[in-house]
Enzyme design. Structure first.
Site, PDB file in Angstrom:
ATOM      1  N   MET A   1       0.840  -1.197   0.000  1.00 20.05           N
ATOM      2  CA  MET A   1       0.000   0.000   0.000  1.00 20.05           C
ATOM      3  C   MET A   1       0.879   1.252   0.000  1.00 20.05           C
ATOM      4  O   MET A   1       0.449   2.329   0.398  1.00 20.05           O
ATOM      5  CB  MET A   1      -0.956  -0.017   1.199  1.00 20.05           C
ATOM      6  CG  MET A   1      -2.010  -1.099   1.078  1.00 20.05           C
ATOM      7  SD  MET A   1      -3.541  -0.771   1.978  1.00 20.05           S
ATOM      8  CE  MET A   1      -2.951  -0.720   3.651  1.00 20.05           C
ATOM      9  N   GLY A   2       2.123   1.093  -0.477  1.00 24.07           N
ATOM     10  CA  GLY A   2       3.014   2.239  -0.568  1.00 24.07           C
ATOM     11  C   GLY A   2       3.641   2.600   0.766  1.00 24.07           C
ATOM     12  O   GLY A   2       3.672   1.800   1.689  1.00 24.07           O
TER      13      GLY A   2
ATOM     14  N   GLY B   1      11.398  -2.944   5.301  1.00 27.39           N
ATOM     15  CA  GLY B   1      10.664  -4.201   5.373  1.00 27.39           C
ATOM     16  C   GLY B   1      10.156  -4.616   4.008  1.00 27.39           C
ATOM     17  O   GLY B   1      10.270  -5.785   3.608  1.00 27.39           O
ATOM     18  N   HIS B   2       9.609  -3.654   3.262  1.00 22.38           N
ATOM     19  CA  HIS B   2       9.166  -3.942   1.895  1.00 22.38           C
ATOM     20  C   HIS B   2      10.362  -4.354   1.018  1.00 22.38           C
ATOM     21  O   HIS B   2      10.267  -5.281   0.207  1.00 22.38           O
ATOM     22  CB  HIS B   2       8.500  -2.713   1.275  1.00 22.38           C
ATOM     23  CG  HIS B   2       7.211  -2.328   1.925  1.00 22.38           C
ATOM     24  ND1 HIS B   2       7.061  -1.162   2.646  1.00 22.38           N
ATOM     25  CD2 HIS B   2       6.011  -2.947   1.961  1.00 22.38           C
ATOM     26  CE1 HIS B   2       5.822  -1.073   3.087  1.00 22.38           C
ATOM     27  NE2 HIS B   2       5.156  -2.144   2.696  1.00 22.38           N
TER      28      HIS B   2
ATOM     29  N   GLN C   1      -3.035 -12.452   7.962  1.00 19.89           N
ATOM     30  CA  GLN C   1      -3.261 -12.154   6.543  1.00 19.89           C
ATOM     31  C   GLN C   1      -2.548 -13.159   5.650  1.00 19.89           C
ATOM     32  O   GLN C   1      -3.105 -13.631   4.654  1.00 19.89           O
ATOM     33  CB  GLN C   1      -2.774 -10.738   6.231  1.00 19.89           C
ATOM     34  CG  GLN C   1      -2.818 -10.363   4.764  1.00 19.89           C
ATOM     35  CD  GLN C   1      -2.332  -8.957   4.532  1.00 19.89           C
ATOM     36  OE1 GLN C   1      -3.080  -8.007   4.689  1.00 19.89           O
ATOM     37  NE2 GLN C   1      -1.064  -8.803   4.171  1.00 19.89           N
TER      38      GLN C   1
END
Length: 283
Positions: free
Chosen positions: A30-31, A36-37, A156
């Site tokens: 989600m930008g 971490g991304h 999730q």
């Protein structure tokens, strides 16, 4: 770096890459990207020829509209950060709401064998219908061979694995370790919205999880849960929403420990009006 806002143009590029034999990895975000991304992107690049990173703040998974409005958005900064990893093998998909949903911005209803009713599902009504809707749609558009998700959102992750299983989608879902700041706080785009005081207090969350893991070796789940609750009552800047020790497969709270099962502790905490989640493997 190629940035697409249109699913048709993106699909054409991916189809061409697949014809040439390239595997496609996928990291949905989600930008407001952070290290971490990038750890997910690096993992994806190590296993695929190209990686698609989606940047889309999905309106259907927010139960709090104020949180949706305030969610940080800066595509230029996200692209610049991704370029530090690779300028040639990362493809960015930053769609509009219309490109994803056309004129029907609402969630499908999903059943994930009960996984959706535990923890986050109990506190955030409709959240996992929104997650299932957007992830299924993105998988259909990107058609990745492998998709990468962080274990910070462990519930999730399990739900997306169930989504793929139930809908027989040809994608392998890979869970990746939680990426943490040096002081232990789990990386999150929401961390940028913390006040200096709340940011200083927030590492207490992971510190408590580690202590809970130690205690779980000799204490019951009930005893550990009560101990955690008492610790947060001593923290004026942090408000505990829930702490739950659950079976990693069913996500149901543990009543009696079994050596044949694996468990994880899950936590949600408010630091001011910012909601932070984390978890830790217990055995």
């Amino acid at each position: 770096m190629k940035v697409f806002h249109n699913k048709i143009e993106l699909s054409q590029l991916i189809e061409g890459l697949k014809v040439k034999g390239s595997s496609i990895g996928f990291v949905p975000t989600m930008g407001a990207l952070h290290n971490g991304h990038l750890s997910l992107v690096n993992k994806a690049l190590s296993q695929n020829g190209y990686v698609v990173v989606s940047v889309f703040v999905n309106p259907t998974q927010f139960d709090n509209q104020e949180d949706l409005v305030k969610y940080p958005r800066n595509l230029d900064a996200d692209v610049a950060l991704l370029k530090t990893v690779s300028d040639s093998t990362i493809i960015v998909y930053a769609p509009t709401v219309e490109d994803i949903y056309s004129n029907n911005v609402k969630s499908q209803s999903f059943a994930f064998d009960g996984l959706e009713h535990e923890m986050e599902g109990a506190f955030r009504g409709g959240h996992f219908d929104g997650v299932g809707t957007i992830v299924k749609r993105l998988f259909e558009i990107v058609k990745p061979d492998m998709a990468y998700f962080g274990e910070k959102d462990f519930q999730q992750l399990q739900i997306i694995k169930k989504l793929v299983e139930l809908h027989k989608m040809p994608v392998k879902v890979i869970g990746c370790p939680i990426h943490r700041a040096k002081d232990g706080l789990a990386m999150s785009s929401r961390n940028t919205r913390l006040t200096p005081e709340h940011r200083a207090a927030a590492p207490f969350i992971y510190k408590t999880l580690k202590s809970a893991k130690t205690k779980f070796g000799t204490k019951s789940a009930k005893n550990v849960t009560e101990w955690v609750s008492k610790q947060f009552k001593k923290q004026p800047l942090l408000e505990l929403e829930y702490f739950i020790i659950a079976d990693t497969t069913t996500l149901k709270p543990v009543k009696r420990k079994s050596t044949k099962k694996t468990y994880r502790a899950f936590i949600a905490v408010y630091a001011g009006d910012i909601r932070l989640i984390d978890n830790i493997a217990l055995n």
